[in-house]
Write an enzyme that holds these catalytic residues in place. Sequence first.
Site, mmCIF file in Angstrom:
data_model
loop_
_atom_site.group_PDB
_atom_site.id
_atom_site.type_symbol
_atom_site.label_atom_id
_atom_site.label_comp_id
_atom_site.label_asym_id
_atom_site.label_seq_id
_atom_site.Cartn_x
_atom_site.Cartn_y
_atom_site.Cartn_z
ATOM 1 N NE ARG A 1 -40.169 -7.817 -52.365
ATOM 2 C CZ ARG A 1 -40.422 -8.092 -51.103
ATOM 3 N NH1 ARG A 1 -40.947 -9.247 -50.767
ATOM 4 N NH2 ARG A 1 -40.198 -7.208 -50.147
ATOM 5 C CD GLU B 1 -34.584 -8.168 -46.498
ATOM 6 O OE1 GLU B 1 -34.414 -6.993 -46.903
ATOM 7 O OE2 GLU B 1 -35.633 -8.543 -45.950
ATOM 8 N NE ARG C 1 -36.612 -10.412 -51.041
ATOM 9 C CZ ARG C 1 -36.603 -9.235 -50.432
ATOM 10 N NH1 ARG C 1 -36.607 -8.123 -51.136
ATOM 11 N NH2 ARG C 1 -36.599 -9.163 -49.126
ATOM 12 C CB CYS D 1 -37.358 -9.286 -43.257
ATOM 13 S SG CYS D 1 -38.290 -7.947 -42.481
ATOM 14 C CB THR E 1 -42.054 -7.462 -43.305
ATOM 15 O OG1 THR E 1 -40.837 -7.471 -44.050
ATOM 16 C CG2 THR E 1 -41.888 -6.662 -42.048
ATOM 17 N NE ARG F 1 -41.798 -3.971 -52.101
ATOM 18 C CZ ARG F 1 -41.833 -2.766 -52.682
ATOM 19 N NH1 ARG F 1 -42.910 -1.998 -52.548
ATOM 20 N NH2 ARG F 1 -40.824 -2.328 -53.402
ATOM 21 N NE ARG G 1 -41.533 -1.049 -49.087
ATOM 22 C CZ ARG G 1 -40.896 -2.210 -49.070
ATOM 23 N NH1 ARG G 1 -39.898 -2.430 -49.920
ATOM 24 N NH2 ARG G 1 -41.208 -3.162 -48.214
ATOM 25 C CD GLU H 1 -38.375 -1.430 -46.229
ATOM 26 O OE1 GLU H 1 -37.669 -2.369 -46.562
ATOM 27 O OE2 GLU H 1 -39.406 -1.518 -45.566
HETATM 28 P P1 ADP Z 1 -38.109 -4.922 -52.338
HETATM 29 O O1 ADP Z 1 -39.260 -4.712 -53.223
HETATM 30 O O2 ADP Z 1 -37.216 -5.929 -52.931
HETATM 31 O O3 ADP Z 1 -38.551 -5.164 -50.945
HETATM 32 P P2 ADP Z 1 -37.115 -2.093 -52.281
HETATM 33 O O4 ADP Z 1 -38.263 -1.403 -51.669
HETATM 34 O O5 ADP Z 1 -35.776 -1.813 -51.727
HETATM 35 O O6 ADP Z 1 -37.163 -3.673 -52.200
HETATM 36 O O7 ADP Z 1 -37.119 -1.797 -53.841
HETATM 37 C C1 ADP Z 1 -36.149 -2.345 -54.664
HETATM 38 C C2 ADP Z 1 -36.072 -1.619 -55.970
HETATM 39 O O8 ADP Z 1 -37.227 -1.862 -56.732
HETATM 40 C C3 ADP Z 1 -35.949 -0.103 -55.833
HETATM 41 O O9 ADP Z 1 -35.039 0.387 -56.770
HETATM 42 C C4 ADP Z 1 -37.332 0.360 -56.185
HETATM 43 O O10 ADP Z 1 -37.356 1.661 -56.718
HETATM 44 C C5 ADP Z 1 -37.700 -0.644 -57.251
HETATM 45 N N1 ADP Z 1 -39.152 -0.738 -57.492
HETATM 46 C C6 ADP Z 1 -40.113 -1.093 -56.637
HETATM 47 N N2 ADP Z 1 -41.319 -1.063 -57.210
HETATM 48 C C7 ADP Z 1 -41.112 -0.664 -58.497
HETATM 49 C C8 ADP Z 1 -41.961 -0.426 -59.618
HETATM 50 N N3 ADP Z 1 -43.276 -0.627 -59.539
HETATM 51 N N4 ADP Z 1 -41.384 -0.019 -60.768
HETATM 52 C C9 ADP Z 1 -40.039 0.168 -60.861
HETATM 53 N N5 ADP Z 1 -39.204 -0.046 -59.849
HETATM 54 C C10 ADP Z 1 -39.719 -0.459 -58.668
HETATM 55 C C1 CIR Z 2 -36.893 -1.783 -40.802
HETATM 56 O O1 CIR Z 2 -37.173 -2.308 -39.729
HETATM 57 O O2 CIR Z 2 -37.313 -0.675 -41.126
HETATM 58 C C2 CIR Z 2 -36.008 -2.547 -41.760
HETATM 59 N N1 CIR Z 2 -35.395 -3.620 -41.045
HETATM 60 C C3 CIR Z 2 -36.807 -3.074 -42.939
HETATM 61 C C4 CIR Z 2 -38.006 -3.891 -42.582
HETATM 62 C C5 CIR Z 2 -38.734 -4.481 -43.777
HETATM 63 N N2 CIR Z 2 -39.703 -3.612 -44.213
HETATM 64 C C6 CIR Z 2 -40.965 -3.808 -44.598
HETATM 65 O O3 CIR Z 2 -41.810 -3.033 -44.265
HETATM 66 N N3 CIR Z 2 -41.206 -4.808 -45.421
#
Ligand code: ADP
Ligand code: CIR
Length: 363
Positions: free
Chosen positions: A133, A232, A236, A278, A280, A287, A316, A321
């Site tokens: 993403r 966010e 995305r 953010c 990060t 990511r 994660r 997250e």
């Molecule tokens: P982001 O990647 O957008 O920072 P999150 O960690 O919140 O956000 O993940 C968003 C969604 O993407 C969650 O439902 C997570 O389980 C899903 N996800 C992340 N990586 C994978 C993957 N490799 N395969 C399937 N789903 C994934």
């Molecule tokens: C936190 O501080 O835990 C949340 N605001 C999420 C921060 C983003 N996380 C990351 O590691 N990419």
Amino acid sequence: MAQGPKECRVKCVLRAMDEAYARLLQSDSKSLLKKYLTQEMYNELKEKRTPTFGSTLLDCIQSGLMNLDSGIGIYAPDPEAYAVFAPLFDAIIQDYHLGFSPAQTHPPLEWGELTAFQNLDPENKYIISTRVRCGRSIEGYPFNPCMTEDHYKEIEQKMTNAFQGLGGELSGTYRPLTKMPKCEQERLIDDHYLFKEGDRFLKAAKACRFWPVGRGIFLNKDKTFLTWVNEEDHLRMISMEPGGDLGNVYRRMIEGVNAIQQQVNFSRSERFGFLTFCPTNLGTTIRASVHIKVPKLSADKEKMKSVAETHHLQVRGTRGEHTESEEGIYDISNKRRLGLTEFQALKEMQEGILEIIKIEQSL
Ligand code: ADP
Ligand code: CIR
């Protein structure tokens, strides 16, 4: 002279922030906010405001003050906050992005050669799915805390038009949350396509106002190219599929981003690359993750943590997250996104995941 209501309000807010900051200092919070916001820095920054939107230190740190279990604890309420509150942002950015110093500049966009990426698990033994993403902000709009309800609607309208220009493998449908039944939202969240509602870290950062206005998801027909609108970040863009074919997932994301970019302009800063809410996510904003089962390695949490750290990876839980692993499935991705090219970020993830599989096989 008697104080007007505005001065009184400002004083009240400052007092409340002082108290919340004192609670952070006394807590055992592991956040980068606590690590870097010293009393001296706090005093230096506490009355500053960004020139255009008037954002305050409290707007930046509210989430970390209210959620002591934050990993980071800070968001940029508007793009100028990165400069006005630079002592704090720079320190946190340098820590999170593994050394990106205030003297450094993020390199230009470079997707790189697709042939460098492979199927990380051709026998389908470990990897359940792969996802890449990236985030984008749209030029001319502030970040969530400074957005009006009309901004949300305008961005959504712009994107609805842009999605109509996607053809072939990328073509699909935009689904606004305002018109999506709750049960369908829940199904899409459970299946890892849709963002969750009511994230307390984002809520405290004033990123969930007017919800669900302007929020939604675009899905292509195969559910392999997605775009989240106004969660966010403004955008995305996500490519995902079952299995470990990182090259194919990356290719699709690049094609989607390039197609959308022909219709909307993204905000990019000289120093930080693509701008995000953010810190990060700054830079490449990439990511690249796998959902992976490595039962032998994950049985030893300390070892898994140290292997991830060595390879600049982040672990994660299964639902993203701040969630736990379910049925032994972990989400493992590149950690840093700033100070390296898109190609290097992907390479870092690929090398790390291959190494994790190698270690699992050796145990
Ligand atoms: P982001 O990647 O957008 O920072 P999150 O960690 O919140 O956000 O993940 C968003 C969604 O993407 C969650 O439902 C997570 O389980 C899903 N996800 C992340 N990586 C994978 C993957 N490799 N395969 C399937 N789903 C994934
Ligand atoms: C936190 O501080 O835990 C949340 N605001 C999420 C921060 C983003 N996380 C990351 O590691 N990419």
